[in-house]
Design a protein around this motif. Structure first.
Motif, mmCIF file in Angstrom:
data_model
loop_
_atom_site.group_PDB
_atom_site.id
_atom_site.type_symbol
_atom_site.label_atom_id
_atom_site.label_comp_id
_atom_site.label_asym_id
_atom_site.label_seq_id
_atom_site.Cartn_x
_atom_site.Cartn_y
_atom_site.Cartn_z
ATOM 1 N N ASP A 98 0.841 -1.191 0.000
ATOM 2 C CA ASP A 98 0.000 0.000 0.000
ATOM 3 C C ASP A 98 0.876 1.242 0.000
ATOM 4 O O ASP A 98 1.058 1.903 1.018
ATOM 5 N N LEU A 99 1.431 1.557 -1.159
ATOM 6 C CA LEU A 99 2.316 2.701 -1.291
ATOM 7 C C LEU A 99 1.654 3.770 -2.152
ATOM 8 O O LEU A 99 1.024 3.449 -3.164
ATOM 9 N N PRO A 100 1.781 5.030 -1.778
ATOM 10 C CA PRO A 100 1.230 6.092 -2.621
ATOM 11 C C PRO A 100 1.979 6.148 -3.957
ATOM 12 O O PRO A 100 3.180 5.959 -4.011
ATOM 13 N N ARG A 101 1.234 6.374 -5.020
ATOM 14 C CA ARG A 101 1.807 6.488 -6.358
ATOM 15 C C ARG A 101 2.631 5.250 -6.727
ATOM 16 O O ARG A 101 3.662 5.331 -7.346
ATOM 17 N N ARG A 102 2.123 4.104 -6.326
ATOM 18 C CA ARG A 102 2.845 2.879 -6.654
ATOM 19 C C ARG A 102 2.717 2.526 -8.131
ATOM 20 O O ARG A 102 3.695 2.144 -8.772
ATOM 21 N N PHE A 103 1.511 2.641 -8.670
ATOM 22 C CA PHE A 103 1.277 2.265 -10.064
ATOM 23 C C PHE A 103 1.137 3.498 -10.946
ATOM 24 O O PHE A 103 0.676 4.549 -10.500
ATOM 25 N N ALA A 104 1.532 3.326 -12.198
ATOM 26 C CA ALA A 104 1.337 4.383 -13.188
ATOM 27 C C ALA A 104 0.918 3.741 -14.503
ATOM 28 O O ALA A 104 1.289 2.600 -14.806
ATOM 29 N N VAL A 105 0.120 4.477 -15.258
ATOM 30 C CA VAL A 105 -0.208 4.084 -16.626
ATOM 31 C C VAL A 105 0.481 5.077 -17.547
ATOM 32 O O VAL A 105 0.346 6.295 -17.378
ATOM 33 N N VAL A 106 1.256 4.557 -18.496
ATOM 34 C CA VAL A 106 2.053 5.401 -19.386
ATOM 35 C C VAL A 106 1.507 5.281 -20.811
ATOM 36 O O VAL A 106 1.355 4.178 -21.339
ATOM 37 N N ARG A 117 6.266 13.399 -30.681
ATOM 38 C CA ARG A 117 5.859 12.331 -29.768
ATOM 39 C C ARG A 117 5.659 12.919 -28.374
ATOM 40 O O ARG A 117 6.326 13.881 -27.986
ATOM 41 N N LEU A 118 4.765 12.284 -27.625
ATOM 42 C CA LEU A 118 4.468 12.754 -26.278
ATOM 43 C C LEU A 118 4.247 11.551 -25.378
ATOM 44 O O LEU A 118 3.525 10.615 -25.729
ATOM 45 N N ARG A 119 4.891 11.588 -24.219
ATOM 46 C CA ARG A 119 4.696 10.545 -23.209
ATOM 47 C C ARG A 119 3.848 11.130 -22.078
ATOM 48 O O ARG A 119 4.129 12.208 -21.563
ATOM 49 N N VAL A 120 2.789 10.415 -21.707
ATOM 50 C CA VAL A 120 1.871 10.892 -20.676
ATOM 51 C C VAL A 120 1.769 9.845 -19.572
ATOM 52 O O VAL A 120 1.583 8.656 -19.854
ATOM 53 N N LYS A 121 1.869 10.307 -18.319
ATOM 54 C CA LYS A 121 1.733 9.412 -17.174
ATOM 55 C C LYS A 121 0.498 9.785 -16.368
ATOM 56 O O LYS A 121 0.202 10.965 -16.176
#
Length: 223
Positions: A98-106, A117-121
């Protein structure tokens, strides 16, 4: 005339306003982070207003233990070091996952018109039940990409028309690319001739990990 990355950063910030949490240029590429509650509308603007008509890829990231050194390439020892020597099944407490900001979708976007090109998180707000909005309504090709991220990381995509596993079996337990997932898995399957079907059983594989032995004569400069 092709826009510069600095121009793109300015245009993105202007178009998306407070939906942008962070913006950074590295290696001549722009990466922006979007607030999850405003991400869907921001993606619509990126496509319609800024010309990012193509979604190249969507992938998940698990930042569990991010930043911990697991291999010192400049100070490698004869014994070596490997993530595989840990038994994650023995350390799966709530404090560990249970960590804050553990997962990201890129998201990787491409503008053919502007050759950019653009990378978005997007970081889901809840790490125990990570959920972000689906972008299938904006880019149809997101369908299978989101299913893959769901299957391998357990990230849910609200509004997805058919969010099912896509790489593992429907009865698979867990999500293989989460960093706390045991290397040998939770269950194993075999075909049972008497039942005439595939059955799932607890893993019987012995966790034998080959730790590489590394000897680097150039690890440290002489003198």
């Amino acid at each position: 005339m092709k826009q510069s990355v600095l121009d793109l950063q300015t245009n993105v910030q202007t178009a998306l306003a407070d939906a942008v949490v962070a913006s950074e240029i590295a290696l001549d590429e722009l990466t922006v982070e979007l607030a999850p509650s405003q991400a869907l509308k921001a993606f619509e603007k990126l496509k319609t207003d800024l010309g990012f008509e193509l979604l190249i890829d969507i992938c998940g990231v698990d930042y569990l233990a991010y930043g911990d050194v697991t291999w010192e390439t400049r100070k490698a020892t004869k014994a070596g070091f490997s993530r595989g020597v840990f038994d994650f099944a023995e350390d799966e407490s709530d404090d560990n996952v249970d960590l804050p900001r553990r997962f990201a979708v890129v998201y990787h976007l491409l503008s053919v018109e502007h050759n950019l090109r653009l990378r978005v998180k997007v970081f889901p707000e809840d790490s125990k039940m990570p959920v972000v909005d689906s972008v299938v309504s904006i880019w149809n090709c997101a369908d299978w990409y989101e299913r893959e991220a769901f299957d391998l990381f357990g990230i849910l995509f609200s509004g997805h028309p058919d969010l099912r596993r896509i790489l593992t079996d429907y009865g698979f337990v867990g999500h293989p690319l989460r960093k706390d997932f045991p290397l040998t898995g939770h269950v194993e399957m075999r075909y049972d001739a008497e039942k005439a079907r595939v059955v799932y059983e607890p893993v019987t594989i012995e966790n034998r990990v080959n730790v590489p032995r590394v000897i680097r004569n150039d690890a440290e400069p002489n003198g």
